[in-house]
Design a protein around this motif. Structure first.
Motif, short mmCIF file in Angstrom:
data_model
loop_
_atom_site.label_atom_id
_atom_site.label_comp_id
_atom_site.label_asym_id
_atom_site.label_seq_id
_atom_site.Cartn_x
_atom_site.Cartn_y
_atom_site.Cartn_z
N PHE A 167 27.32 26.41 -18.85
CA PHE A 167 27.86 25.33 -18.02
C PHE A 167 29.34 25.53 -17.76
O PHE A 167 30.10 24.57 -17.66
CB PHE A 167 27.57 23.97 -18.67
CG PHE A 167 26.11 23.75 -18.85
CD1 PHE A 167 25.32 23.37 -17.77
CD2 PHE A 167 25.50 23.96 -20.08
CE1 PHE A 167 23.96 23.19 -17.91
CE2 PHE A 167 24.14 23.79 -20.23
CZ PHE A 167 23.36 23.40 -19.13
N HIS A 222 34.96 26.64 -21.26
CA HIS A 222 35.40 25.49 -22.05
C HIS A 222 36.57 25.91 -22.92
O HIS A 222 36.79 27.09 -23.16
CB HIS A 222 34.28 24.99 -22.97
CG HIS A 222 33.24 24.18 -22.27
ND1 HIS A 222 32.39 24.71 -21.33
CD2 HIS A 222 32.93 22.84 -22.37
CE1 HIS A 222 31.60 23.75 -20.87
NE2 HIS A 222 31.90 22.61 -21.48
N SER A 255 40.54 19.01 -32.73
CA SER A 255 39.23 19.63 -32.44
C SER A 255 38.63 19.06 -31.16
O SER A 255 37.49 18.63 -31.12
CB SER A 255 38.26 19.43 -33.61
OG SER A 255 38.77 20.03 -34.77
N ARG A 256 39.45 19.04 -30.11
CA ARG A 256 39.00 18.46 -28.84
C ARG A 256 38.36 19.53 -27.98
O ARG A 256 38.87 20.63 -27.90
CB ARG A 256 40.21 17.85 -28.11
CG ARG A 256 40.79 16.64 -28.79
CD ARG A 256 42.07 16.19 -28.11
NE ARG A 256 43.21 16.97 -28.54
CZ ARG A 256 44.28 17.20 -27.78
NH1 ARG A 256 44.32 16.74 -26.56
NH2 ARG A 256 45.28 17.89 -28.25
N ILE A 257 37.27 19.17 -27.33
CA ILE A 257 36.57 20.14 -26.49
C ILE A 257 36.57 19.67 -25.04
O ILE A 257 36.23 18.52 -24.77
CB ILE A 257 35.12 20.32 -26.98
CG1 ILE A 257 35.14 20.84 -28.41
CG2 ILE A 257 34.37 21.28 -26.07
CD1 ILE A 257 33.81 20.72 -29.09
N TYR A 258 36.97 20.56 -24.16
CA TYR A 258 37.02 20.22 -22.75
C TYR A 258 36.29 21.26 -21.92
O TYR A 258 36.42 22.46 -22.17
CB TYR A 258 38.48 20.19 -22.25
CG TYR A 258 39.34 19.16 -22.93
CD1 TYR A 258 39.45 17.86 -22.43
CD2 TYR A 258 40.07 19.49 -24.07
CE1 TYR A 258 40.26 16.92 -23.05
CE2 TYR A 258 40.87 18.55 -24.70
CZ TYR A 258 40.96 17.27 -24.18
OH TYR A 258 41.76 16.34 -24.80
N ALA A 259 35.53 20.78 -20.95
CA ALA A 259 35.07 21.69 -19.91
C ALA A 259 36.23 21.89 -18.96
O ALA A 259 36.96 20.94 -18.66
CB ALA A 259 33.89 21.05 -19.17
N ILE A 260 36.45 23.11 -18.51
CA ILE A 260 37.57 23.35 -17.60
C ILE A 260 37.06 24.01 -16.35
O ILE A 260 36.00 24.65 -16.36
CB ILE A 260 38.66 24.23 -18.27
CG1 ILE A 260 38.06 25.55 -18.76
CG2 ILE A 260 39.31 23.48 -19.42
CD1 ILE A 260 39.11 26.48 -19.35
N ASN A 261 37.80 23.83 -15.24
CA ASN A 261 37.34 24.48 -14.03
C ASN A 261 37.79 25.94 -14.02
O ASN A 261 38.70 26.32 -14.74
CB ASN A 261 37.78 23.69 -12.79
CG ASN A 261 39.29 23.64 -12.66
OD1 ASN A 261 40.01 24.40 -13.32
ND2 ASN A 261 39.78 22.76 -11.82
N PRO A 262 37.14 26.77 -13.21
CA PRO A 262 37.42 28.21 -13.25
C PRO A 262 38.88 28.52 -12.95
O PRO A 262 39.46 29.45 -13.51
CB PRO A 262 36.50 28.77 -12.17
CG PRO A 262 35.42 27.76 -12.01
CD PRO A 262 36.05 26.43 -12.30
N PHE A 270 41.59 26.70 -13.63
CA PHE A 270 42.39 26.46 -14.82
C PHE A 270 42.10 27.54 -15.87
O PHE A 270 42.99 28.00 -16.57
CB PHE A 270 42.08 25.07 -15.36
CG PHE A 270 42.96 24.67 -16.52
CD1 PHE A 270 44.32 24.46 -16.35
CD2 PHE A 270 42.42 24.50 -17.78
CE1 PHE A 270 45.12 24.10 -17.41
CE2 PHE A 270 43.21 24.13 -18.85
CZ PHE A 270 44.57 23.92 -18.67
N LEU A 281 46.33 18.56 -22.24
CA LEU A 281 45.58 19.12 -23.36
C LEU A 281 46.52 19.59 -24.48
O LEU A 281 46.12 20.33 -25.36
CB LEU A 281 44.72 20.31 -22.92
CG LEU A 281 43.79 20.08 -21.73
CD1 LEU A 281 42.87 21.28 -21.55
CD2 LEU A 281 42.95 18.85 -21.94
N TYR A 287 26.79 23.33 -28.82
CA TYR A 287 27.12 21.91 -28.60
C TYR A 287 27.12 21.58 -27.11
O TYR A 287 26.56 20.57 -26.67
CB TYR A 287 28.49 21.60 -29.21
CG TYR A 287 29.01 20.22 -28.88
CD1 TYR A 287 28.42 19.10 -29.45
CD2 TYR A 287 30.07 20.04 -28.00
CE1 TYR A 287 28.87 17.82 -29.14
CE2 TYR A 287 30.52 18.77 -27.68
CZ TYR A 287 29.92 17.66 -28.26
OH TYR A 287 30.36 16.41 -27.95
N VAL A 288 27.74 22.47 -26.33
CA VAL A 288 27.82 22.23 -24.89
C VAL A 288 26.42 22.28 -24.27
O VAL A 288 26.03 21.42 -23.48
CB VAL A 288 28.76 23.25 -24.22
CG1 VAL A 288 28.69 23.12 -22.70
CG2 VAL A 288 30.19 23.03 -24.71
#
Lengths: 598, 435
Positions: free
Chosen positions: B14, B17, B24-31, B33, B56, B418-419
């Motif tokens: 997906f 990330h 321990s923060r998890i972010y989806a990022i766009n390509p 970035f 972030l 996890y994702v």
């Protein structure tokens, strides 16, 4: 899976920490106004208006504790009305859940209280001027039978306590049985009534008692839909209640890297945020004082019903239905501190100095008000025009200083090896970012001159672009933060200068005309020409002194010898003031100071 | 300063990330970035600016301060420092902790419980674990200590939970009833099928223990609705076929099976090294992939390592220590000593006081100061430090950190899992915040 166009927080900590782009820091719960000004989210006194089930009080107090105690008969906790019908704590029998959450004494006591309020006592209380005379509550944890601790709401001299003091006592009561002595101030009749201090929140859920009506807790606070907000001048609401703002950027409208409109007029005009007419056509500039703006603002009745047309403001700019976050740092940073220093040294600082002198020369070319005999209008306008030019010239001198300061700070922070003061005006003036430039010129303030000045200060012109690159460079980590602020201020100044020069042009346009031969004449201008060194010797001596002193002062600044530097700057400033006088006198005689030779 | 140690980017089906170590923060990022992040990877300053701009950056989830004098919330009682098995890798020197085999005297257990309940306030929860050696060799003390703990708990209005780790060779139906009655969490050590298990966990006399254990497990496994039962597999170079072991133990009837690599043992025998670690990672991720498939299909997985990792990842657990050892948790030895954890019993490296005088706060502060992950090398340069906590204190002190690459590899996989599960089976993830 759709393409995510945002950064998307996944797990719980990321979700909790995620700041939605565009929302200011103050949108985070820990930054709430109430953290700095506790109580601003609600007025706690409203809670205690209903401290006794079935009764609603108003705390009548002086406007301020320092006010004279002039109306004691009005002060205190005045019974506003008896309200047992809508009282959830007196709705008997208690539903199972409420019964389970209440102590054993509460329901029987509620039954007696309901009898009282719906009977003779309630009838008596419904008429007349009833105030709380005393409260009594059993003292806990002392062992033995619990005697009532009774507090009488009187001052030592027997006059009633101020309402806020009564409130403070009521605030101290505990959730427990309570006896209330009420006194009618018209008849001195007394009624004693037994009940309890209300439990304000549900013991399990924390929900505020349903006795409180929607909005009741917010009474007396200024909210946009309330009268108070219209006239509120509490400036700690800065982020919530702006006064003047830039207009909304319309969808598709070209914008500068800074996020402002590319249209220079739109970029600089400030609107009254509370203007009644929000149509585009009425987006006229705000006046510079409150009284002038007042007639065009929403009125009380309007704000009650149409407060929602007030725009959200981000970065001083209203946002309408659409908000696009500005491109961050679209200006290209300089590749290195050395490159930045070179740009300041070779281009920006010399340019600022040239502009300061061009503006100063132009200022000398304007007639003094006293030279406008019989033309009171022109006298006024000259006062304004000379003021604008000196203001902008001084700002350019400040920028020259700021340029030098950036250089010596970069040097002190060891980004660049050497520091050398820059006090030589540039020979050419770059007008646009694409390389267009002109000779430096000492000219009278003819329309063409002013047009050149406007071109230079135009947002998105060369200066703007160069400083945008400076800002982008200094925004990178590692540079001292004060450098960034300094460069950002210069960019903001540029916006103002542009506006001021545009205003000046509209003022001076009234005096443009031609003589019999068709040649343009400028009645507001002196006949000034660039003179010989000898004619302007005094002025040039002062100019030399200013440059010499500033040069040494800046050197001292770079080596952090501030006392000596400060003294030199003061002396240079005195010389500048003197130059202003000398130059004006010379110009009145037609002598223009040859700051440089063509 | 932001560096590779402050974030970890990872690809998923997906999209890209990042894990931000702080919190321990998890972010989806766009390509876009993502590309910016990758090109700034070598330049800490630019990286920090990028992260800060995107919101972030560091928010200071873990500061420089240390926990001071934490209250005791959990004790383990080494009720029997002796064992009937002779496991090759046992940290407790085959049960006796390198000393004369002995039982914990009843007065030591009593003093330990007094200490535990002394600071517990009404409504709080404390835990008592029974460990050994093999704790069931001192069944009597387990029973009396449990009764005593319940008595103290009732008196003080405190909740108490019980746990036991056993080899199950001595387990009786009566024990199982007792565990169920008091809601024990029971961990059974089992290292695989009969052949594998018996080579690693024989009786002291050398004969295999597997057949006996399986025979005694039946009543326990039958009561799994009332007793939480885990199988714990100690992984050595000899039983690295994890997927097969997992399947085997699931067939035996366990609902939850966890693997625990042997990194240190007193004799050095059967510890994992070099290439073993790579195999271990391959095996763990294979089990992990099965887990993800099962969750998506709605099948309840038994692989406990990933299940617990997902809970921590979802919550964004960020820990300055790998566990509560030496903080809210202490192990009580038969000698009445208080140790940082059960593995340290009898070991001077982990003494933190004794049950009569309580925790030596000076020693504890020193322990907490020295053991904090931000004080560890090379942890300060590792993105996984707040998920890992710096590794088991006992292993680190005695064997260093041979497993860091494995841990990072495993966590990298867990983040991806996890994702994937968040997207494909969100119904599994959201309840984890309450797990």
């Amino acid at each position: 899976m759709e393409t995510r166009d945002k950064i998307f927080p996944r797990n719980l900590t990321a979700r909790a920490a995620y700041q939605v782009p565009g929302n200011p820091d103050t949108s985070r719960p820990e930054d709430a106004v109430a953290n700095c000004y506790p109580g601003l989210e609600l007025d706690l006194r409203n809670l205690d208006r209903r401290f006794f089930p079935g009764l609603l009080f108003n705390y009548v107090a002086r406007p301020d504790n320092s006010e004279p105690y002039s109306q004691p008969h009005r002060y205190g906790a005045r019974l506003f009305y008896v309200d047992y019908r809508n009282e959830p704590d007196l709705a008997l029998p208690y539903p199972k859940e409420l019964a389970a959450a209440s102590p054993e004494w509460q329901e029987p006591l509620a039954a007696r209280l309901l009898d009282d309020l719906s009977g003779d006592k309630g009838t008596a209380l419904a008429e007349g001027n009833w105030y709380i005379d005393w409260v009594g509550q059993a003292v806990r944890d002392r062992g033995g039978p619990a005697p009532d601790k009774r507090i009488v709401m009187n001052r030592r001299d027997g006059t009633p306590l101020d309402g806020l003091f009564v409130w403070r006592i009521i605030r101290g009561l505990e959730f427990a049985p309570l006896t209330l002595g009420l006194k009618c101030r018209d008849t001195n009749e007394e009624i004693v009534i037994e009940g309890w201090r209300r439990r304000f929140t549900h013991p399990h859920t924390g929900v505020i008692s349903l006795a409180y009506q929607p909005g009741e807790m917010l009474q007396s606070l200024c909210s946009p839909w309330q009268h108070d907000f219209r006239d509120c001048s509490c400036h700690y609401w800065a982020s919530n209640r702006p006064d003047i703002v830039h207009g909304e950027i319309y969808p598709g409208e070209p914008v500068l890297p800074s996020g402002r409109a590319e249209d220079p007029v739109r970029a600089t005009v400030l609107l009254d945020w509370m203007r009644a007419d929000h149509s585009r056509a009425m987006a006229a500039a705000a006046q510079n004082n409150y009284a002038a703006n007042r007639p065009f603002q929403m009125d009380h009745y309007q704000i009650n019903s149409t407060w929602q047309v007030l725009n959200v403001v981000v970065n001083n700019t209203e946002i309408g239905d659409f908000w696009m976050p500005p491109q961050i740092d679209s200006a290209k940073p300089y590749n290195s501190p050395a490159e930045l220093a070179k740009a300041i040294k070779k281009e920006l600082a010399p340019l600022e100095m040239t502009l300061a002198l061009e503006y100063l020369y132009a200022r000398f070319s304007l007639r003094a008000p006293e030279e406008c005999q019989g033309l009171p209008m022109m006298a006024d306008d000259m006062l304004f025009a000379r003021h604008v030019l000196i203001l902008v010239a001084v700002a350019e001198m400040e920028h020259l200083r700021a340029g030098n300061e950036l250089l010596w700070l970069l040097h002190q922070a060891e980004f660049v090896r050497d520091f050398e003061p820059v006090l030589t005006p540039a020979k050419r003036v770059r007008v646009s970012a694409n390389g267009k430039s002109r000779r430096r010129m000492l000219r009278r303030l003819e329309p063409a001159t002013l047009d050149d000045f406007i071109a230079i200060e135009r947002p998105s012109g060369f200066i703007d672009g160069a400083y945008a690159r400076t800002v982008a460079t200094l925004r990178q980590p590692g540079y001292p933060k004060d450098l960034l602020q300094m460069s950002e201020r210069i960019v903001a100044d540029g916006m103002q200068h542009y506006q001021q020069f545009c205003d000046l042009r509209s003022v001076l346009r009234a005096y443009e005309g031609t003589d019999a031969a068709g040649k343009p004449v400028y009645p507001y201008l002196r006949d000034v020409e660039v003179a010989s060194d000898a004619d302007a010797a005094d002025a040039l001596a002062l100019y030399g002194k200013i440059r010499d002193e500033l040069s040494v002062a800046y050197q001292r600044m770079s080596s952090q010898n501030y006392p000596e530097a400060g003294a030199l700057v003061l002396s240079a400033r005195a010389a500048m003031a003197e130059l202003l006088e000398v130059g004006d006198k010379l110009a009145a005689r037609g002598i223009g100071i040859p700051f440089w030779r063509p | 300063m932001t560096g590779p140690a402050d974030m970890h980017r990872f690809d998923t089906e997906f999209g890209p990330h990042v894990l931000v170590a702080d919190g321990s923060r998890i972010y989806a990022i766009n390509p876009e970035f993502d590309r910016a992040l990758q090109s700034a990877a070598a330049d800490p300053q630019a990286l920090q600016a990028l992260l800060d701009d995107a919101g972030l950056g560091s928010l200071g989830f873990i500061g420089g301060g240390r926990i001071v004098d934490p209250p005791l919330r959990s004790v383990s009682l080494s009720v029997a420092q002796k064992c009937n098995l002779g496991c090759t890798y046992c940290y407790a020197h085959k049960g006796d902790f390198g000393s004369v085999p002995r039982d914990m005297p009843a007065h030591v257990a009593e003093a330990a419980l007094q200490l535990l309940f002394k600071t517990a306030a009404t409504g709080e929860r404390v835990n008592v674990a029974f460990l050994g050696g093999e704790p069931l060799t001192n069944r009597k003390l387990i029973r009396t200590a449990t009764a005593r703990a319940l008595e103290l708990a009732a008196k003080r209005g405190v909740q108490v939970g019980f746990a036991i780790t056993t080899n199950a060779t001595l387990l009786t139906p009566d024990d199982v009833e007792f565990f169920a009655a008091h809601r024990f969490t029971v961990t059974v050590s089992l290292d695989g099928d009969e052949a594998l298990h018996d080579t690693q966990r024989p009786f002291k006399g050398g004969s295999g223990s597997y057949a006996r254990i399986i025979a005694r497990l039946a009543p326990l496994l039958a009561l799994q609705d009332r007793v939480q039962v885990f199988a714990r597999v100690s992984v050595t170079p000899r039983n690295l076929e994890l997927a097969r072991i997992l399947e085997h133990l699931a067939n035996v009837g366990f609902r939850s099976v966890g693997f625990s690599p042997v990194l240190a043992s007193p004799s050095g025998a059967d510890t994992l090294h070099g290439e073993d670690m790579e195999n271990l990672l391959t095996q763990m991720t294979a089990c992990g992939r099965d887990f993800v498939d099962q969750v998506i299909r709605g099948v309840r997985p038994v692989f406990a390592n990933l299940a617990s990792a997902l809970i921590e990842i979802h919550r964004g657990t960020h820990r300055p220590y790998p566990c509560g050892a030496g903080a809210g948790y202490a192990a009580v030895g038969a000698d009445s000593g208080l140790y940082a954890c059960h593995r340290f019993v009898g070991d001077d490296a982990g003494v933190l006081g004794d049950v009569r005088n309580g925790i030596d706060r000076g020693k504890q502060r020193q322990w907490l100061e020295e053991r904090a992950v931000d004080r560890q090398t090379p942890c300060t340069t590792c993105w996984a430090r707040y998920l890992c906590g710096g590794g088991c204190h006992h292993e680190v002190i005695h064997a260093g950190r041979p497993a860091c690459d494995f841990i990072r590899g495993w966590l990298h996989f867990c983040l991806q899992a996890y994702v994937t599960i968040s997207e494909r089976a969100p119904g599994y993830i959201e309840p984890l915040s309450r797990a």
